[in-house]
Write a protein that holds these residues in place. Structure first.
Motif, PDB file in Angstrom:
ATOM      1  N   TRP A  98      61.538  68.717 -19.119  1.00  0.00           N
ATOM      2  CA  TRP A  98      60.849  69.421 -18.037  1.00  0.00           C
ATOM      3  C   TRP A  98      61.463  70.801 -17.839  1.00  0.00           C
ATOM      4  O   TRP A  98      62.668  70.950 -17.676  1.00  0.00           O
ATOM      5  N   PRO A 116      59.535  74.882 -12.618  1.00  0.00           N
ATOM      6  CA  PRO A 116      58.130  74.935 -12.189  1.00  0.00           C
ATOM      7  C   PRO A 116      57.459  76.236 -12.623  1.00  0.00           C
ATOM      8  O   PRO A 116      58.024  77.320 -12.475  1.00  0.00           O
ATOM      9  N   TYR A 169      50.362  71.990 -19.938  1.00  0.00           N
ATOM     10  CA  TYR A 169      51.148  71.771 -18.730  1.00  0.00           C
ATOM     11  C   TYR A 169      50.866  70.368 -18.190  1.00  0.00           C
ATOM     12  O   TYR A 169      49.876  69.731 -18.550  1.00  0.00           O
ATOM     13  N   ARG A 229      54.506  71.995 -14.769  1.00  0.00           N
ATOM     14  CA  ARG A 229      55.648  72.301 -15.622  1.00  0.00           C
ATOM     15  C   ARG A 229      55.219  72.177 -17.081  1.00  0.00           C
ATOM     16  O   ARG A 229      54.223  71.553 -17.400  1.00  0.00           O
TER      17      ARG A 229
END
Length: 217
Positions: A175, A178, A197, A214
């Protein structure tokens, strides 16, 4: 208050048996389960493909179908056609149907995901939820439960007669920070998901639910 109720209410989820048919029909009414019509319930019960929770009561409080991707029902066939587990391996969880005051949906979803992973021995485990712009608060609440249970939103696309949100039980391997925050009804959301995403977490803001996009690349 919700967490207190979840701790003090009995959780009794299990795969339903043909003997549970009347309890299931009482919960479903005439419409059957979401994404599984009433005339397909008997076959699903006989095959051990419906998870239910009586929650310590005499009446069924929650139910969802766990369908193998090789099944010919509309939902798994639509997923295969869209490239989700095109080899027929894995399973898909239909949207749960619950009684009005059921408070253990998150635990129910986690149990369903564990069962699917163990039963089908595949990382192709999916869950779906229709995105209804006319019932956005309800969609946000259910989406929050899905994400809190560990599911990852991977797509929003027409499927099985609805604009369907497709969640994966498998998160992204790495990950990143953001990238962007979007609302559930933002027209850009399907395009961003198509670009690779994904959404694994969320927050709440003045405009409602805020999805955190993310990327792993």
């Amino acid at each position: 208050m919700l967490q207190t109720l979840e701790r003090t209410t009995t959780f009794d989820a299990r795969m339903l048996l043909p003997a549970d048919r009347e309890a299931l029909l009482t919960l479903c009414g005439e419409g059957g389960l979401p994404q599984l019509p009433r005339d397909a319930l008997n076959t699903a019960l006989a095959s051990g493909r419906i998870l239910g929770d009586f929650a310590g009561s005499d009446t069924l409080q929650a139910a969802a179908a766990l369908l193998p991707l090789y099944d010919d029902e509309t939902l798994p066939a639509s997923l295969r056609a869209a490239g989700y587990g095109a080899d027929g391996q894995g399973a898909v969880l239909t949207e749960p149907l619950t009684a009005e005051h059921y408070t253990q949906l998150r635990q129910f979803l986690r149990t369903a995901l564990r069962l699917a992973t163990a039963r089908y021995a595949s990382y192709h485990v999916w869950a779906v939820q229709p995105l209804d712009a006319d019932a956005l608060p309800r969609c946000e609440d259910l989406c929050a439960q899905y994400l809190s249970a560990g599911l990852t939103l991977r797509a929003v696309r027409p499927m099985a007669g609805a604009n369907m949100m497709v969640f994966s039980a498998r998160g992204l391997p790495h990950w990143r920070e953001p990238y962007r925050h979007l609302h559930l009804n933002d027209p850009a959301l399907p395009r961003m998901l198509e670009r690779g995403y994904a959404v694994g977490d969320f927050g709440w803001g003045p405009g409602g639910m805020e999805l955190v996009l993310r990327s792993s690349s």
